[in-house]
Design a protein around this motif. Structure first.
Motif, mmCIF file in Angstrom:
data_model
loop_
_atom_site.group_PDB
_atom_site.id
_atom_site.type_symbol
_atom_site.label_atom_id
_atom_site.label_comp_id
_atom_site.label_asym_id
_atom_site.label_seq_id
_atom_site.Cartn_x
_atom_site.Cartn_y
_atom_site.Cartn_z
ATOM 1 N N ALA A 1 0.864 -1.325 -0.028
ATOM 2 C CA ALA A 1 -0.251 0.224 0.089
ATOM 3 C C ALA A 1 0.747 1.281 0.004
ATOM 4 C CB ALA A 1 -0.920 0.112 0.959
ATOM 5 N N VAL A 2 2.044 1.182 1.024
ATOM 6 C CA VAL A 2 3.033 2.174 1.182
ATOM 7 C C VAL A 2 4.008 2.798 -0.339
ATOM 8 C CG1 VAL A 2 5.369 3.820 1.722
ATOM 9 C CG2 VAL A 2 3.164 2.344 3.377
ATOM 10 N N ILE A 3 3.689 1.480 -0.929
ATOM 11 C CA ILE A 3 4.421 1.228 -2.502
ATOM 12 C C ILE A 3 3.900 2.744 -3.381
ATOM 13 C CG2 ILE A 3 5.636 0.007 -4.291
ATOM 14 C CD1 ILE A 3 6.526 -1.783 -2.491
ATOM 15 N N ASP A 4 2.598 1.707 -3.611
ATOM 16 C CA ASP A 4 1.540 2.258 -4.577
ATOM 17 C C ASP A 4 1.062 3.783 -3.934
ATOM 18 O OD1 ASP A 4 -0.777 1.770 -6.328
ATOM 19 O OD2 ASP A 4 -2.036 2.316 -4.795
ATOM 20 N N LEU A 5 0.982 3.875 -3.063
ATOM 21 C CA LEU A 5 0.783 5.803 -2.559
ATOM 22 C C LEU A 5 1.773 6.018 -2.950
ATOM 23 C CD1 LEU A 5 -0.120 7.955 -0.810
ATOM 24 C CD2 LEU A 5 1.852 7.176 0.544
ATOM 25 N N PHE A 6 3.269 5.883 -3.069
ATOM 26 C CA PHE A 6 4.098 6.821 -3.361
ATOM 27 C C PHE A 6 4.387 6.860 -5.515
ATOM 28 C CE2 PHE A 6 5.947 6.481 0.766
ATOM 29 C CZ PHE A 6 6.754 8.086 1.051
ATOM 30 N N ALA A 7 3.956 5.340 -5.576
ATOM 31 C CA ALA A 7 4.082 5.151 -7.865
ATOM 32 C C ALA A 7 2.842 6.248 -8.050
ATOM 33 C CB ALA A 7 3.917 3.842 -7.245
ATOM 34 N N ARG A 8 2.225 6.636 -7.345
ATOM 35 C CA ARG A 8 1.015 7.286 -7.761
ATOM 36 C C ARG A 8 1.011 8.662 -7.232
ATOM 37 N NH1 ARG A 8 -3.784 6.713 -4.223
ATOM 38 N NH2 ARG A 8 -2.662 5.722 -2.915
ATOM 39 N N MET A 9 1.892 9.246 -6.842
ATOM 40 C CA MET A 9 2.203 10.906 -6.645
ATOM 41 C C MET A 9 3.416 11.095 -7.910
ATOM 42 S SD MET A 9 3.603 10.724 -3.167
ATOM 43 C CE MET A 9 3.130 10.393 -1.521
ATOM 44 N N SER A 10 2.768 11.932 -8.300
ATOM 45 C CA SER A 10 3.674 13.298 -9.155
ATOM 46 C C SER A 10 5.081 13.124 -8.765
ATOM 47 C CB SER A 10 3.066 14.545 -9.633
ATOM 48 O OG SER A 10 3.109 14.955 -9.111
ATOM 49 N N ASP A 11 6.116 13.508 -9.633
ATOM 50 C CA ASP A 11 7.387 13.592 -8.952
ATOM 51 C C ASP A 11 7.901 14.900 -8.208
ATOM 52 O OD1 ASP A 11 8.097 12.271 -10.816
ATOM 53 O OD2 ASP A 11 9.045 13.650 -12.001
ATOM 54 N N GLU A 12 6.468 16.072 -7.872
ATOM 55 C CA GLU A 12 6.669 17.319 -7.290
ATOM 56 C C GLU A 12 5.886 16.708 -5.731
ATOM 57 O OE1 GLU A 12 5.886 17.671 -9.840
ATOM 58 O OE2 GLU A 12 7.166 18.334 -11.687
ATOM 59 N N GLU A 13 4.973 15.807 -5.977
ATOM 60 C CA GLU A 13 4.130 15.595 -4.708
ATOM 61 C C GLU A 13 5.285 14.753 -4.021
ATOM 62 O OE1 GLU A 13 -0.227 14.793 -5.953
ATOM 63 O OE2 GLU A 13 0.886 13.548 -6.479
ATOM 64 N N ARG A 14 5.770 13.686 -4.290
ATOM 65 C CA ARG A 14 6.827 12.561 -4.267
ATOM 66 C C ARG A 14 8.046 13.871 -3.298
ATOM 67 N NH1 ARG A 14 8.349 10.149 -8.524
ATOM 68 N NH2 ARG A 14 6.641 9.189 -8.523
ATOM 69 N N ALA A 15 8.617 14.222 -4.042
ATOM 70 C CA ALA A 15 9.451 15.920 -3.365
ATOM 71 C C ALA A 15 8.815 15.736 -1.983
ATOM 72 C CB ALA A 15 10.154 16.571 -4.745
ATOM 73 N N ALA A 16 8.056 16.865 -2.521
ATOM 74 C CA ALA A 16 7.013 17.083 -1.403
ATOM 75 C C ALA A 16 6.807 16.148 0.454
ATOM 76 C CB ALA A 16 6.008 17.806 -1.353
ATOM 77 N N ALA A 17 7.091 15.292 -0.265
ATOM 78 C CA ALA A 17 6.098 13.901 0.541
ATOM 79 C C ALA A 17 7.792 13.704 1.196
ATOM 80 C CB ALA A 17 6.173 12.638 -0.153
ATOM 81 N N PHE A 18 8.897 13.111 0.354
ATOM 82 C CA PHE A 18 10.009 12.980 1.193
ATOM 83 C C PHE A 18 11.053 14.301 2.045
ATOM 84 C CE2 PHE A 18 10.838 9.941 -2.124
ATOM 85 C CZ PHE A 18 10.754 8.445 -1.773
ATOM 86 N N GLN A 19 10.233 15.479 1.481
ATOM 87 C CA GLN A 19 10.937 16.545 2.033
ATOM 88 C C GLN A 19 10.521 16.756 3.695
ATOM 89 O OE1 GLN A 19 13.694 19.345 2.097
ATOM 90 N NE2 GLN A 19 13.189 19.724 3.128
ATOM 91 N N ILE A 20 9.441 16.014 3.546
ATOM 92 C CA ILE A 20 8.521 16.132 5.016
ATOM 93 C C ILE A 20 9.856 14.935 6.295
ATOM 94 C CG2 ILE A 20 6.773 14.430 6.423
ATOM 95 C CD1 ILE A 20 4.666 15.116 4.181
ATOM 96 N N TYR A 21 10.446 13.472 5.902
ATOM 97 C CA TYR A 21 11.598 13.234 6.638
ATOM 98 C C TYR A 21 12.766 14.430 7.436
ATOM 99 C CZ TYR A 21 9.032 9.151 4.124
ATOM 100 O OH TYR A 21 9.068 8.373 3.626
ATOM 101 N N TRP A 22 12.547 15.440 6.408
ATOM 102 C CA TRP A 22 14.126 16.263 6.887
ATOM 103 C C TRP A 22 13.486 17.415 7.579
ATOM 104 C CZ3 TRP A 22 17.403 13.264 5.874
ATOM 105 C CH2 TRP A 22 18.047 12.740 5.025
ATOM 106 N N ASP A 23 11.761 17.703 7.064
ATOM 107 C CA ASP A 23 11.471 19.007 7.909
ATOM 108 C C ASP A 23 11.202 18.069 9.636
ATOM 109 O OD1 ASP A 23 11.982 20.054 6.474
ATOM 110 O OD2 ASP A 23 9.484 20.365 5.671
ATOM 111 N N VAL A 24 11.025 16.557 9.834
ATOM 112 C CA VAL A 24 10.686 16.313 11.110
ATOM 113 C C VAL A 24 11.546 16.505 11.802
ATOM 114 C CG1 VAL A 24 9.983 14.574 12.693
ATOM 115 C CG2 VAL A 24 8.442 15.133 10.813
#
Length: 125
Positions: free
Chosen positions: A12-35
């Motif tokens: 389900a997580v793999i599918d979540l990331f696969a459905r994201m655009s490149d911009e959405e994926r970059a924003a999602a990965f930024q969350i780890y650094w922000d936390v």
């Protein structure tokens, strides 16, 4: 109180990331650094690491010593892909932090566990 915030990788997580655009994926990965930045600023971060989900091993005790096999095993559908060890006021704060991660929208994507202290072990022996 210390809590371990566990990030799980699953289909389900793999599918979540696969459905994201490149911009959405970059924003999602930024969350780890922000936390990390936020927890360092509040002094709540003890440690955090991403884990290699492809090179994990399973260890069992055999008659002649440890038996090490590749993991995750095919029958498993999820694997721990990272963790944050935090020192926070209570469980509610640990849950608040865990809810920030992209995986939190997927059931089972995030878990928290309180770290037992010496006093906990003494009370339960």
């Amino acid at each position: 109180m210390q809590y371990l915030i566990l990030i799980y990788n699953s289909p389900a997580v793999i599918d979540l990331f696969a459905r994201m655009s490149d911009e959405e994926r970059a924003a999602a990965f930024q969350i780890y650094w922000d936390v990390v930045s936020d927890l360092e600023a509040t002094g709540e971060l003890v440690s955090s690491e991403a884990l290699d989900t492809e090179a994990q091993k399973q260890v069992t005790r055999g008659a002649d010593g440890p038996v090490v096999t590749d993991a995750p095993l095919p029958e498993l559908t999820e694997v721990v892909s990272g963790f944050y060890l935090v020192d926070v006021a209570d469980e509610a704060r640990a849950a608040e932090i865990a809810a920030r991660f992209p995986e939190a929208v997927v059931p089972g994507g995030m878990r928290i566990a309180r770290i037992w202290t010496d006093a906990d072990f003494a009370a339960n022996t």
